[in-house]
Design an enzyme around this catalytic site. Structure first.
Site, PDB file in Angstrom:
ATOM      1  N   ARG A   1     -47.080  59.399  50.073  1.00 65.17           N
ATOM      2  CA  ARG A   1     -46.003  59.529  49.106  1.00 65.17           C
ATOM      3  C   ARG A   1     -45.896  60.998  48.732  1.00 65.17           C
ATOM      4  O   ARG A   1     -46.858  61.593  48.278  1.00 65.17           O
ATOM      5  CB  ARG A   1     -46.319  58.671  47.884  1.00 65.17           C
ATOM      6  CG  ARG A   1     -46.017  57.172  48.088  1.00 65.17           C
ATOM      7  CD  ARG A   1     -44.520  56.925  48.018  1.00 65.17           C
ATOM      8  NE  ARG A   1     -43.988  57.610  46.838  1.00 65.17           N
ATOM      9  CZ  ARG A   1     -44.169  57.186  45.596  1.00 65.17           C
ATOM     10  NH1 ARG A   1     -44.787  56.062  45.350  1.00 65.17           N
ATOM     11  NH2 ARG A   1     -43.690  57.883  44.574  1.00 65.17           N
TER      12      ARG A   1
ATOM     13  N   ASP B   1     -53.719  55.381  45.262  1.00 67.22           N
ATOM     14  CA  ASP B   1     -52.927  56.130  44.287  1.00 67.22           C
ATOM     15  C   ASP B   1     -53.760  57.261  43.686  1.00 67.22           C
ATOM     16  O   ASP B   1     -54.964  57.373  43.965  1.00 67.22           O
ATOM     17  CB  ASP B   1     -52.427  55.148  43.204  1.00 67.22           C
ATOM     18  CG  ASP B   1     -51.069  55.542  42.652  1.00 67.22           C
ATOM     19  OD1 ASP B   1     -50.686  56.723  42.791  1.00 67.22           O
ATOM     20  OD2 ASP B   1     -50.392  54.678  42.069  1.00 67.22           O
TER      21      ASP B   1
ATOM     22  N   ASP C   1     -41.885  58.332  42.068  1.00 64.16           N
ATOM     23  CA  ASP C   1     -41.671  56.890  42.272  1.00 64.16           C
ATOM     24  C   ASP C   1     -40.168  56.612  42.263  1.00 64.16           C
ATOM     25  O   ASP C   1     -39.433  57.147  41.433  1.00 64.16           O
ATOM     26  CB  ASP C   1     -42.268  56.088  41.105  1.00 64.16           C
ATOM     27  CG  ASP C   1     -43.767  55.900  41.248  1.00 64.16           C
ATOM     28  OD1 ASP C   1     -44.378  56.521  42.133  1.00 64.16           O
ATOM     29  OD2 ASP C   1     -44.322  55.123  40.451  1.00 64.16           O
TER      30      ASP C   1
ATOM     31  N   LYS D   1     -53.190  51.415  50.063  1.00 63.65           N
ATOM     32  CA  LYS D   1     -52.482  52.472  49.342  1.00 63.65           C
ATOM     33  C   LYS D   1     -53.436  52.993  48.287  1.00 63.65           C
ATOM     34  O   LYS D   1     -53.870  52.239  47.414  1.00 63.65           O
ATOM     35  CB  LYS D   1     -51.212  51.905  48.694  1.00 63.65           C
ATOM     36  CG  LYS D   1     -50.511  52.865  47.730  1.00 63.65           C
ATOM     37  CD  LYS D   1     -49.211  52.267  47.214  1.00 63.65           C
ATOM     38  CE  LYS D   1     -48.574  53.139  46.134  1.00 63.65           C
ATOM     39  NZ  LYS D   1     -47.319  52.546  45.616  1.00 63.65           N
TER      40      LYS D   1
ATOM     41  N   ASP E   1     -49.475  45.792  45.141  1.00 60.78           N
ATOM     42  CA  ASP E   1     -49.640  47.111  44.507  1.00 60.78           C
ATOM     43  C   ASP E   1     -50.546  46.938  43.281  1.00 60.78           C
ATOM     44  O   ASP E   1     -51.436  46.084  43.276  1.00 60.78           O
ATOM     45  CB  ASP E   1     -48.256  47.696  44.190  1.00 60.78           C
ATOM     46  CG  ASP E   1     -48.239  49.216  44.137  1.00 60.78           C
ATOM     47  OD1 ASP E   1     -48.711  49.779  43.132  1.00 60.78           O
ATOM     48  OD2 ASP E   1     -47.766  49.855  45.100  1.00 60.78           O
ATOM     49  N   ASP E   2     -50.338  47.722  42.262  1.00 62.19           N
ATOM     50  CA  ASP E   2     -51.229  47.732  41.093  1.00 62.19           C
ATOM     51  C   ASP E   2     -51.216  46.366  40.370  1.00 62.19           C
ATOM     52  O   ASP E   2     -50.351  45.530  40.625  1.00 62.19           O
ATOM     53  CB  ASP E   2     -50.772  48.847  40.131  1.00 62.19           C
ATOM     54  CG  ASP E   2     -51.916  49.368  39.262  1.00 62.19           C
ATOM     55  OD1 ASP E   2     -52.984  48.725  39.198  1.00 62.19           O
ATOM     56  OD2 ASP E   2     -51.730  50.430  38.637  1.00 62.19           O
TER      57      ASP E   2
END
Ligand SMILES: *[C@@H]1O[C@H](CO)[C@@H](O)[C@H](O)[C@H]1NC(C)=O
Ligand SMILES: *[C@@H]1O[C@H](CO)[C@@H](O)[C@H](O)[C@H]1NC(C)=O
Ligand SMILES: *[C@@H]1O[C@H](CO)[C@@H](O)[C@H](O)[C@H]1NC(C)=O
Length: 436
Positions: free
Chosen positions: A212, A155, A216, A153, A77-78
């Protein structure tokens, strides 16, 4: 009638994203929920976002049976980037934490039979403040393809939600243009829901493999139930857009971390399976306790999640007001082969397992005889006639999760033809139950 049905099927399949990926909800592992943006590898060598963490997780996913169970995507992820792009304008992975570079890491992941997931952000910056793709979309997609990623993914920090309706599809088209199969996970509706806009889910399902929808998830029962309640409250506008190739995503599994008890972890696994949600673990697989691992590897529950019909289930009954059966709910998903999954969830916190009866109409179950399998295997198989009440006993903040298989009446005939005593008595039970 039949013609209308065929037309509808035809229309819905041409309108959904058709890149051959995510025909069942994606399963894998992602860094964010458990490892967030830990970048200090000196202080936290086992937790920082780094190639060591990813390789260690890859090894365990294979050696401990997670890949065999279906968890195939391994995603960062990030917080994997340097704060500045390179002189050629390209994204640069953090030089200390990813010293071998992303192509080498991809090779390692692929050599294990896993697929490689990456994260970027559609805006100027990622949510944690690293360079986003805006203005560099083509170059970044080229770079990802050189690195041989399988999942992206994307965002939505640092970009206006109003720009997403055009932006996310355009980015998806660029991904498609490369010819590489890359699963496309969009955060598009989450930011629009947050801005109180009504996302165009029909368009989202046409351009993304998963998306999503909302907040979160955080490491607590409160956060998990908030998301679960939101999905139940909004199911009428969400569920119909899920199907093979395109899924609603209530966010990662917390199972095995700090915030959920075993009963609560069982609730998440059950409800996420009813929801046909992507199953993305985010947990230290090197230290996970065996009772949580067992939940993540429950084959019967994974089979519910991965059911080939791909129909997202619904919360069909709930009671929030005080009194008997308050704070219980029933979640139901149709499965292939005349079967159903039913999750009886308790959000109660009084100190005993709570027993309650449900009628077939409360459970939205068709009349008939059923074989009932407890998917957590606390109870043996039982037979149930839908004319009777269905009794469950649920732990506080827990779940009873069953698969119901409808018995065709022909079964009674077949069974009564056999000579075995047990089969005979079973047939007698069926016949007695089948009095209507
Ligand atoms: C690109 O889109 C077309 C049309 O939807 C689809 O058939 C094809 O599989 C996609 N290719 C890739 C690489 O995603
Ligand atoms: C992105 O950065 C550019 C250049 O600094 C700026 O003009 C633009 O307003 C930024 N966009 C957003 C959505 O922040
Ligand atoms: C459920 O129904 C059965 C059969 O009528 C009854 O024996 C049982 O006590 C009921 N359970 C509860 C919790 O009401």
């Amino acid at each position: 009638m039949l013609v209308t049905l065929l037309l509808l099927v035809g229309v819905s399949s041409t309108l959904a994203l058709d890149n051959g990926l995510a025909l069942t909800p994606p399963m894998g592992w992602l860094t964010w929920e458990r490892f967030r943006c830990i970048t200090d590898c000196k202080k936290y060598p086992n937790e920082c976002i780094s190639e060591d963490l990813i390789k260690r997780t890859a090894d365990i996913m294979v050696s401990e049976g997670y890949l065999d169970a279906g968890y195939e995507y391994l995603g960062i992820d990030d917080c994997w980037l340097e704060k500045k792009r390179g002189p050629d304008g390209r994204m640069v992975p953090d030089k200390e934490r990813f010293p071998s570079g992303m192509k080498a890491l991809a090779d390692y992941i692929h050599s294990k039979g896993l697929k490689f997931g990456m994260y970027e952000d559609y805006g100027n910056l990622t949510c944690a403040g690293y360079p986003g793709v805006l203005g560099n979309e083509r170059l970044d997609i080229e770079t990802f393809v050189e690195w041989e990623i399988d999942y992206l993914k994307l965002d939505g920090c640092y970009i206006q939600p109003e720009n997403m309706d055009a932006g996310y599809p355009a980015f998806g088209q660029m991904l498609n243009d490369t010819g590489r199969s890359i699963l496309y996970s969009c955060s598009w509706p989450a930011y629009q829901e947050d801005a109180k806009m009504l996302p165009d889910y029909a368009s989202i399902a046409q351009h993304c493999n998963m998306w999503r929808n909302w907040d979160d998830i955080e490491d607590s029962w409160a956060s998990m139930t908030k998301i679960m309640n939101w999905f139940g409250d909004n199911q009428d506008r969400l569920a119909k857009h899920a199907g093979p190739g395109h899924w609603n995503d209530p966010d990662m599994l917390l199972i095995g971390n700090f915030g959920l008890t075993i009963d609560q972890a069982r609730v998440q696994m059950a409800v996420w399976s009813i929801l046909a949600a992507p199953l993305l673990m985010s947990v230290d697989l090197a230290t996970i306790r065996p009772e949580f691992k067992e939940i993540l590897l429950n084959k019967d529950i994974i089979a519910v999640n991965q059911d080939p019909l791909g129909k997202q289930g619904l919360r069909v009954w709930k009671k929030t007001e005080r009194g008997a059966r308050s704070r219980l709910e029933v979640w139901r998903r149709e499965l292939q082969g005349d079967a159903l999954a039913l999750a009886f969830v308790s959000q109660r916190d009084d100190g005993i397992p709570y027993a309650a009866n449900f009628t077939s109409s409360e459970m939205n179950v068709q009349d008939g005889l059923y074989e009932v399998h407890d998917l957590y295997k606390d109870e043996g198989v039982r037979h149930w006639n839908s004319e009777e009440d269905f009794e469950v006993r649920i732990n506080p903040s827990g779940v009873k999760f069953y698969k119901l298989i409808r018995k065709p009446s022909a079964d009674v005939v077949v069974k009564s033809k056999t000579d075995s005593d047990s089969a005979m008595s079973e047939a007698v039970v069926y016949t007695m139950l089948n009095k209507s």
